[in-house]
Design a protein around this motif. Structure first.
Motif, PDB file in Angstrom:
ATOM      1  N   GLN A  76       1.053  -1.237  -0.130  1.00  0.00           N
ATOM      2  CA  GLN A  76      -0.021   0.335   0.420  1.00  0.00           C
ATOM      3  C   GLN A  76       1.286   1.523   0.557  1.00  0.00           C
ATOM      4  O   GLN A  76       0.315   2.157   0.589  1.00  0.00           O
ATOM      5  CB  GLN A  76      -1.158   0.006   0.897  1.00  0.00           C
ATOM      6  CG  GLN A  76      -2.093  -1.704   1.160  1.00  0.00           C
ATOM      7  CD  GLN A  76      -2.731  -1.815   2.950  1.00  0.00           C
ATOM      8  OE1 GLN A  76      -1.982  -0.282   3.257  1.00  0.00           O
ATOM      9  NE2 GLN A  76      -3.885  -2.569   2.734  1.00  0.00           N
ATOM     10  N   ASP A  78       1.716   3.651  -2.152  1.00  0.00           N
ATOM     11  CA  ASP A  78       0.919   4.396  -3.450  1.00  0.00           C
ATOM     12  C   ASP A  78       0.555   5.665  -2.224  1.00  0.00           C
ATOM     13  O   ASP A  78      -0.510   6.618  -2.601  1.00  0.00           O
ATOM     14  CB  ASP A  78       0.174   3.851  -4.535  1.00  0.00           C
ATOM     15  CG  ASP A  78      -1.208   2.744  -3.990  1.00  0.00           C
ATOM     16  OD1 ASP A  78      -1.050   2.668  -2.288  1.00  0.00           O
ATOM     17  OD2 ASP A  78      -2.319   2.822  -4.221  1.00  0.00           O
ATOM     18  N   LYS A  79      -0.105   5.099  -0.656  1.00  0.00           N
ATOM     19  CA  LYS A  79      -0.831   5.786   0.129  1.00  0.00           C
ATOM     20  C   LYS A  79       0.037   7.016   1.096  1.00  0.00           C
ATOM     21  O   LYS A  79      -0.814   8.025   0.842  1.00  0.00           O
ATOM     22  CB  LYS A  79      -1.508   4.819   1.363  1.00  0.00           C
ATOM     23  CG  LYS A  79      -2.898   4.387   0.805  1.00  0.00           C
ATOM     24  CD  LYS A  79      -3.263   3.789   2.085  1.00  0.00           C
ATOM     25  CE  LYS A  79      -4.276   3.007   1.687  1.00  0.00           C
ATOM     26  NZ  LYS A  79      -4.579   2.323   2.839  1.00  0.00           N
ATOM     27  N   GLY A  81       2.587   8.013  -1.644  1.00  0.00           N
ATOM     28  CA  GLY A  81       3.306   8.724  -2.388  1.00  0.00           C
ATOM     29  C   GLY A  81       4.027   8.248  -3.224  1.00  0.00           C
ATOM     30  O   GLY A  81       5.440   8.441  -4.030  1.00  0.00           O
ATOM     31  N   LYS A  83       5.049   4.507  -5.819  1.00  0.00           N
ATOM     32  CA  LYS A  83       4.694   3.671  -6.884  1.00  0.00           C
ATOM     33  C   LYS A  83       5.415   2.214  -6.722  1.00  0.00           C
ATOM     34  O   LYS A  83       7.012   2.087  -6.915  1.00  0.00           O
ATOM     35  CB  LYS A  83       4.373   4.538  -8.344  1.00  0.00           C
ATOM     36  CG  LYS A  83       3.684   2.854  -9.402  1.00  0.00           C
ATOM     37  CD  LYS A  83       3.851   3.841 -10.330  1.00  0.00           C
ATOM     38  CE  LYS A  83       2.963   2.867 -11.293  1.00  0.00           C
ATOM     39  NZ  LYS A  83       3.054   3.405 -13.143  1.00  0.00           N
ATOM     40  N   CYS A  84       4.895   0.963  -5.703  1.00  0.00           N
ATOM     41  CA  CYS A  84       5.010   0.104  -6.701  1.00  0.00           C
ATOM     42  C   CYS A  84       4.938  -1.069  -7.524  1.00  0.00           C
ATOM     43  O   CYS A  84       4.014  -1.520  -8.271  1.00  0.00           O
ATOM     44  CB  CYS A  84       4.306  -1.018  -5.385  1.00  0.00           C
ATOM     45  SG  CYS A  84       5.516  -2.532  -5.427  1.00  0.00           S
ATOM     46  N   THR A  85       6.343  -0.385  -8.460  1.00  0.00           N
ATOM     47  CA  THR A  85       5.492  -0.910  -9.758  1.00  0.00           C
ATOM     48  C   THR A  85       5.793  -2.441 -10.583  1.00  0.00           C
ATOM     49  O   THR A  85       4.865  -2.697 -11.157  1.00  0.00           O
ATOM     50  CB  THR A  85       7.424  -0.720 -10.566  1.00  0.00           C
ATOM     51  OG1 THR A  85       9.016  -1.311 -10.374  1.00  0.00           O
ATOM     52  CG2 THR A  85       7.560   0.947 -10.485  1.00  0.00           C
ATOM     53  N   ARG A  87       4.051  -4.347  -8.177  1.00  0.00           N
ATOM     54  CA  ARG A  87       2.518  -5.143  -7.017  1.00  0.00           C
ATOM     55  C   ARG A  87       3.673  -5.839  -6.874  1.00  0.00           C
ATOM     56  O   ARG A  87       2.694  -6.976  -6.846  1.00  0.00           O
ATOM     57  CB  ARG A  87       2.077  -5.120  -8.637  1.00  0.00           C
ATOM     58  CG  ARG A  87       1.437  -4.157  -9.335  1.00  0.00           C
ATOM     59  CD  ARG A  87       0.011  -4.227  -9.581  1.00  0.00           C
ATOM     60  NE  ARG A  87      -0.344  -5.841 -10.871  1.00  0.00           N
ATOM     61  CZ  ARG A  87      -0.172  -5.663 -11.659  1.00  0.00           C
ATOM     62  NH1 ARG A  87       0.034  -4.620 -12.564  1.00  0.00           N
ATOM     63  NH2 ARG A  87      -0.475  -6.819 -12.604  1.00  0.00           N
ATOM     64  N   CYS A 105      10.128  -1.113  -1.825  1.00  0.00           N
ATOM     65  CA  CYS A 105       9.063   0.087  -0.871  1.00  0.00           C
ATOM     66  C   CYS A 105       9.770   0.644   0.765  1.00  0.00           C
ATOM     67  O   CYS A 105       9.007   1.868   0.731  1.00  0.00           O
ATOM     68  CB  CYS A 105       7.591   0.428  -1.178  1.00  0.00           C
ATOM     69  SG  CYS A 105       7.131  -0.602  -3.011  1.00  0.00           S
TER      70      CYS A 105
END
Length: 846
Positions: A76, A78-79, A81, A83-85, A87, A105
């Motif tokens: 998570q 992305d919360k 800022g 981006k986990c490329t 996924r 991340c």
């Protein structure tokens, strides 16, 4: 000097799945979209299309779309800022950020923060386990449980001080009190104590207090587990699109809260929406606590399939979506429910109808058929594939009915209600033989709440009975459901319910040939409108029905549609000349514009087929309508009609002219090898001169003329086309044993002999049984006399005083009064006015 140990790098787990075939991938790492069960590999869009289009056998491979994981399981970052490329799956939980990170991340984000040392992290699995334990009722190490005493003012008064008193350690576990298990969610450090003042009347209020202390989360989010009861929760196993929401067995055991070695049974509940299925499961297995969500609003509170585990009875409880509810695809929902039913040990159908509805009988009967025809075979195959033990017997069915004003189903004459219910299924022709046992439990609730004690006791008795289906591992239930879901999945047609279908108002007639339905309104035949199946419906040709009509090909090229039928003669030919030509040249096809366009035997050899001059069209054949559309071939009937006419006309003539006319007629239909009558003046054997009173006979073998005495013997002459029946031959041919070559057929002569052996005395032709002649000369579309009992119009019964007549248009049997009209019927081969019934006389075209 010791070398420093290398820093162990944590490995992230990517949720991306890449193509394993690498045949025609558009890029280096193409993401997989499908997984083929037969190829045993993940495949991208291009590789899947290329592989399964190479051979026809590859097209039947079992392929499924690779579903993305749930967002809760992923990183998570992305919360904040980042981006986990890739996924990645979540690995650690940050206590300060309150979100899950993958290892990469987490390092990238916290290495850029000034206060990164102040952030603490734990493993994600430890965080989830801690969250589950947080809402289990706390117990002190001294075995003290805090209980809220009863208020003297009101059971809803929350102003009293809370006390605690020492109890045994095992008392902290939820124990049943009456119909409920309860315990306080409040605590303090006081050592004071007071006696337990709670009674059964305040249990419901205490249960509500416990629910308020549960995890504050969005209960409308179907992807999140319902943690509404301390220590027990339900979760979504399959959504409304038939997708399983857990990845593997380990996740299934973890979310279920069940050990892998446990021996459990599966109970599923079905019924119409709003009949209280979730409420029934809560009170039957969880002492009334809202493990399965209930709601008072109009929207369905259960979408998909939810499961929970009752550890006290070792039962996996399955709650399903209600029938008759608003759904995007009712057929898909029904298939989902049937798959859950097939994996259950006990099936409960819950209904609150005052009387048992027909939809219950239909659903359970269809479930029984689906289990026997489809699911039992696939479950057996899955047991072999996964090496699991699966029972060969079907589940137990319990119908639980609750009424308010009517009495439940009762037994009759020493018969239990179960037998009465089974008789109802048999009476309605709804088999339920796939179920091992069929049971009925009924209760009447005049004043709420519902009493579930009898149902609970009966259900637990069935669960403890292992004679039919023994307890098994939870993995069996999961693997069985997964196998059925992989086998029976994919898009299914959405059929909208039509309250007033067209069949309620349209004609019920079906085409005898292709079974197409008439599209006109009911009783349209009273308005003299013919049946019609629509322009887009093509009929099928059947030789027995002869439902094919032909029309002139030349006229069709000019935009005209002139239908032609096989006829005995052309419209311009006289009756006797037409019959002679029919015997010689066969039937004709005549167009109203082009004239005679075809004769079947126009040449000695090399005759063309009818397709060279005509085009064919297949017509529908309706009940009580014309079933013979190819033509009539009514030569025999025309001979009889002509004989009747001539018998009335020349009955008064002398024997001489009559005999000459008879001989001339016989010569016209005689075989080619016969000597004509006018050339025969004496017997070939005894030289007897034939006079007016002497009868001439032809030998069927040699064709010469003899007197009656020299041709009295009979024997079969198959080489001349007379079959195996003995016929008249001369004495010389009777003694011969050798056979002659086969010559042209003698069918016309056979007809002539049946009509009249000679034409010397015309009245003798009428001595033959007219019924035999009629049946042999009957056109194909005429109804046989033995099938006619009364007039088709006035319904008068035929008998000695009422003769049978046939309408030349429809072929039905009518009396003389109902067939006074005379019209030409060219579609039947009658080019001159003939007898028609009063019904066909009113038609515009015949």
């Amino acid at each position: 000097m010791m070398r420093p140990q290398p820093v162990k790098r944590q490995r992230c787990r990517s949720s991306r799945r890449y193509c394993e075939e690498k045949l025609c991938c558009p890029e280096l790492h193409s993401e997989a979209v499908y997984y083929c069960q037969d190829c045993k590999s993940a495949q991208c869009q291009e590789c899947e299309k290329d592989i399964h289009s190479r051979k026809f056998a590859f097209d039947f491979h079992d392929r499924r779309i690779i579903e993305p994981p749930s967002p809760i399981q992923l990183c998570q970052a992305d919360k904040v800022g980042i981006k986990c490329t890739n996924r990645n799956y979540g690995d650690v939980w940050c206590e300060n950020c309150s979100i899950s990170f993958c290892y990469d991340c987490y390092s990238e984000y916290h290495n850029t923060q000034k206060n990164r040392k102040l952030h603490t992290n734990i493993s994600l699995a430890h965080h989830e386990r801690r969250e589950r334990e947080k809402y289990v009722l706390p117990c002190s190490s001294q075995g003290v449980t805090n209980i809220k005493p009863t208020s003297p003012l009101s059971c809803f008064d929350d102003t009293l001080t809370y006390y605690s008193f020492p109890q045994a350690a095992q008392a902290a576990v939820l124990e049943p009190v009456g119909e409920m298990s309860f315990s306080s969610a409040h605590s303090d450090n006081s050592n004071q104590s007071m006696p337990d003042l709670l009674g059964p009347d305040h249990v419901d209020q205490l249960a509500r207090d416990l629910s308020d202390a549960c995890l504050d989360e969005d209960i409308n989010d179907e992807s999140s587990p319902r943690r509404l009861v301390p220590g027990v929760c339900s979760f979504l196993l399959m959504n409304e699109t038939e997708r399983i929401q857990v990845q593997d067995e380990s996740e299934f055991f973890e979310r279920l809260g069940c050990q892998k070695e446990a021996q459990v049974k599966v109970v599923s509940i079905f019924g119409n929406t709003g009949d209280g299925k979730s409420h029934t499961l809560n009170h039957t297995f969880f002492n009334g606590q809202e493990v399965f969500k209930t709601s008072s609003c109009q929207d369905s509170c259960t979408i998909g399939v939810w499961v929970a585990f009752d550890s006290q009875n070792n039962v996996i409880v399955v709650d399903t979506e209600g029938l008759l509810g608003s759904s995007d695809n009712d057929n898909r929902r029904t298939r989902l429910l049937l798959k859950v039913l097939a994996t259950s040990d006990v099936v409960v159908f819950r209904t609150r109808a005052e009387r048992l509805h027909g939809d219950m009988f239909v659903f359970l009967s269809n479930a029984s058929k689906a289990y026997k025809k489809h699911f039992s075979q696939e479950l057996h195959a899955a047991s072999q594939r996964f090496r699991i033990k699966e029972s060969n017997l079907g589940p137990i069915l319990i119908v639980f009915q609750e009424t308010t004003h009517t009495e439940p189903l009762r037994g009759e004459k020493n018969r239990r209600a179960d037998a009465v219910l089974r008789d109802l299924f048999a009476k309605k022709n709804y088999p339920v033989d796939a179920f091992t046992d069929l049971c009925y439990i009924g209760t009447k609730t005049v004043t709420p709440p519902t009493d579930f004690s009898i149902f609970r006791k009966f259900l637990l008795t069935k669960l403890r009975d292992n004679s039919v289906r023994a307890a098994r591992s939870p993995a069996v239930m999961f693997q069985s459901l997964k196998a059925l879901n992989e086998k029976f999945s994919g898009e299914i047609e959405t059929i909208q319910l039509n309250t007033f279908p067209e069949k309620y108002f349209t004609c019920t007639a079906l085409c005898i040939s292709c079974r197409s339905k008439c599209t006109r309104t009911m009783n349209h035949d009273t308005e003299r409108e013919p049946h019609d199946a629509g322009r887009d419906v093509q009929c099928q040709f059947h030789n027995q029905l002869g439902n094919r009509v032909s029309f002139c090909k030349k006229c069709a090229m000019n935009g005209r549609k002139n239908y032609v039928v096989p006829k005995t003669s052309a419209s311009a030919d006289s009756s006797w000349i037409a019959l002679t030509r029919y015997v010689w040249s066969g039937y004709v096809l005549e167009c109203t514009t082009c004239g005679v366009i075809y004769r079947s035997r126009e040449h000695w050899f090399g005759n063309q087929e009818p397709e060279s001059v005509v085009q064919f069209e297949v017509r529908h054949v309706w009940p009580q309508g014309n079933r013979e559309l190819q033509g009539t071939h009514n030569a025999g009937r025309k001979v009889l009609d002509s004989l009747h006419y001539m018998a009335d006309t020349i009955g008064s003539l002398s024997a001489g002219p009559t005999k000459v006319l008879a001989e001339w007629t016989a010569d016209r239909i005689a075989p080619a090898y016969w000597i004509p009558n006018f050339q025969i003046t004496h017997c070939r054997n005894c030289e007897l001169v034939f006079t007016t009173n002497e009868q001439k006979h032809h030998c069927r073998a040699c064709g010469h003329g003899f007197c009656d005495e020299c041709s009295s013997k009979k024997k079969p002459v198959p080489e001349r086309g007379w079959g195996q029946d003995p016929v008249r031959v001369c004495d010389e041919c009777f003694a011969e044993q050798e056979t002659r070559p086969v010559e042209e057929p003698v069918t016309a002569r056979k007809v002539g002999e049946v009509v009249s052996s000679t034409f010397g005395v015309l009245a003798s032709a009428l001595d033959y049984p007219l019924g035999v002649l009629k049946d042999s000369a009957r056109p194909a579309y005429w109804v046989p006399d033995d099938q006619i009992s009364s007039c088709v119009i006035c319904e008068k019964e035929f008998g000695p005083k009422l003769a049978i007549h046939h309408c030349r248009s429809c072929g039905q049997g009518v009396c003389d009064e109902c067939s006074q009209g005379r019209r030409a019927v060219p579609m039947r081969g009658w080019d001159y006015p003939v007898r028609v019934c009063s019904r066909c006389e009113k038609k515009e075209e015949l």
